[in-house]
Design a protein around this motif. Structure first.
Motif, PDB file in Angstrom:
ATOM      1  N   LYS A   1       2.211   1.804  -3.452  1.00 12.35           N
ATOM      2  CA  LYS A   1       1.176   2.221  -4.394  1.00 12.35           C
ATOM      3  C   LYS A   1       0.695   3.646  -4.157  1.00 12.35           C
ATOM      4  O   LYS A   1       0.193   4.283  -5.075  1.00 12.35           O
ATOM      5  N   SER A   2       0.803   4.100  -2.925  1.00  8.70           N
ATOM      6  CA  SER A   2       0.211   5.401  -2.580  1.00  8.70           C
ATOM      7  C   SER A   2       0.880   6.531  -3.357  1.00  8.70           C
ATOM      8  O   SER A   2       2.097   6.559  -3.557  1.00  8.70           O
ATOM      9  N   ILE A   3       0.050   7.469  -3.790  1.00  6.37           N
ATOM     10  CA  ILE A   3       0.521   8.632  -4.532  1.00  6.37           C
ATOM     11  C   ILE A   3       0.801   9.734  -3.519  1.00  6.37           C
ATOM     12  O   ILE A   3      -0.014   9.980  -2.635  1.00  6.37           O
ATOM     13  N   PRO A   4       1.913  10.412  -3.627  1.00  9.12           N
ATOM     14  CA  PRO A   4       2.188  11.477  -2.662  1.00  9.12           C
ATOM     15  C   PRO A   4       1.128  12.582  -2.755  1.00  9.12           C
ATOM     16  O   PRO A   4       0.680  12.942  -3.835  1.00  9.12           O
ATOM     17  N   THR A   5       0.714  13.095  -1.595  1.00 11.24           N
ATOM     18  CA  THR A   5      -0.342  14.105  -1.563  1.00 11.24           C
ATOM     19  C   THR A   5       0.184  15.484  -1.951  1.00 11.24           C
ATOM     20  O   THR A   5      -0.579  16.322  -2.388  1.00 11.24           O
TER      21      THR A   5
ATOM     22  N   GLY B  72       2.926  17.480  -4.299  1.00  7.05           N
ATOM     23  CA  GLY B  72       3.882  17.363  -5.384  1.00  7.05           C
ATOM     24  C   GLY B  72       4.300  18.737  -5.859  1.00  7.05           C
ATOM     25  O   GLY B  72       3.535  19.702  -5.784  1.00  7.05           O
TER      26      GLY B  72
ATOM     27  N   ASP C 265       0.828  -1.213   0.000  1.00  3.79           N
ATOM     28  CA  ASP C 265       0.000   0.000   0.000  1.00  3.79           C
ATOM     29  C   ASP C 265       0.858   1.256   0.000  1.00  3.79           C
ATOM     30  O   ASP C 265       0.535   2.249  -0.655  1.00  3.79           O
ATOM     31  N   GLU C 266       1.964   1.214   0.741  1.00  5.28           N
ATOM     32  CA  GLU C 266       2.854   2.378   0.782  1.00  5.28           C
ATOM     33  C   GLU C 266       3.503   2.615  -0.582  1.00  5.28           C
ATOM     34  O   GLU C 266       3.659   3.753  -1.015  1.00  5.28           O
TER      35      GLU C 266
END
Length: 107
Positions: free
Chosen positions: A35-39, A41, A32-33
């Motif tokens: 795959k997660s998209i940074p909030t 950018g 999950d980490e």
């Protein structure tokens, strides 16, 4: 001896089950980490401004100078007026009474 062996075997099986569950959760959290998209950018990198927009230093200095001259003139005129006032003037007596009351109230 058989009872002790059964208790130890049961404890080992419980620890194995807990380890398996925690290992699965750890792997799921890692996936999950990844795959997660940074909030947050960076859209555009910052650069230095071409010119200063505000506040304008000349305007600040000019307003400060005018205000200080005006306040100093008001203070000097009021001080001269106060010193020229007679000792028996009711306004001067009122100010003296207020000062005495304030001084006695704080002491």
């Amino acid at each position: 001896m058989g009872v002790q062996w059964a208790n130890l075997y049961r404890a080992v099986r419980i620890h194995e089950t807990v380890f398996d569950l925690l290992s699965e959760e750890y792997e799921t959290a890692r996936i999950d980490e990844a795959k997660s998209i940074p909030t947050v950018g960076i859209v555009d990198f910052p650069s230095l401004p071409e010119r200063k927009s505000s506040p304008h230093r000349f305007l600040i200095v000019l307003i400060s100078t005018v205000l200080s001259v005006a306040l100093t003139a008001i203070y000097l005129l009021s001080q001269r007026s106060w010193l020229e006032m007679a000792e028996c003037d009711t306004r001067r007596a009122l100010v003296a009474r207020i000062k005495m009351t304030m001084h006695n109230g704080w002491s």
